[in-house]
Design a protein around this motif. Structure first.
Motif, short mmCIF file in Angstrom:
data_model
loop_
_atom_site.label_atom_id
_atom_site.label_comp_id
_atom_site.label_asym_id
_atom_site.label_seq_id
_atom_site.Cartn_x
_atom_site.Cartn_y
_atom_site.Cartn_z
N GLU A 270 -27.16 15.51 -12.90
CA GLU A 270 -26.53 15.54 -14.22
C GLU A 270 -25.01 15.52 -14.15
O GLU A 270 -24.36 14.81 -14.94
CB GLU A 270 -26.99 16.78 -15.01
N ILE B 13 -22.67 12.66 -15.82
CA ILE B 13 -21.61 12.95 -16.80
C ILE B 13 -20.30 12.31 -16.35
O ILE B 13 -19.59 11.69 -17.14
CB ILE B 13 -21.46 14.47 -17.01
N GLU C 283 -18.16 9.43 -18.31
CA GLU C 283 -16.74 9.59 -18.60
C GLU C 283 -15.92 8.40 -18.09
O GLU C 283 -14.88 8.08 -18.65
CB GLU C 283 -16.22 10.88 -17.97
#
Length: 120
Positions: free
Chosen positions: A94, A98, A102
């Motif tokens: 995870e 992320i 981004e």
């Protein structure tokens, strides 16, 4: 159903594990009308390919032998702003996912035995 007025997407796949790469390609070709722009096993190979070849979708593994796929995502976002970038991920990554989002990835494809048809 395929729309003849809409060209098939050109897929670029960057994955160092050859078995996973083959499984992903087999799965993609079985489900959609796509064109393979290129496949690469490293960041260096991907950079070399995209000097001459264009793509609509980039599928990229984050753990590559010559660096992080995160860096490749950042470069691809700058160089190919209209391309859809997807991460090939494993369950439980995870934080890396992320970080990839981004940097410009739009999501992930889980690379496991059931989702891509990889057999041991």
């Amino acid at each position: 159903m395929n729309d003849p007025a809409r060209p098939a997407p050109r897929i670029a796949l960057v994955e160092d594990d050859i078995d996973t790469r083959r499984a992903v390609l087999n799965r993609l070709f079985s489900e959609r009308d796509i064109h393979l722009a290129f496949e690469a096993g490293s960041i260096a190979q991907a950079r070399q390919c995209w000097e001459e070849l264009d793509f609509d979708v980039l599928l990229v593994d984050l753990g590559l032998p010559d660096g992080s796929g995160l860096d490749l995502i950042s470069e691809a976002r700058q160089r190919f702003p209209s391309a859809l970038i997807m991460v090939l991920s494993v369950f439980g990554d995870e934080q890396k996912l992320i970080a990839a989002i981004e940097r410009g990835a739009k999501g992930d494809l889980l690379k496991d035995e059931t989702s891509i048809g990889l057999t041991q």
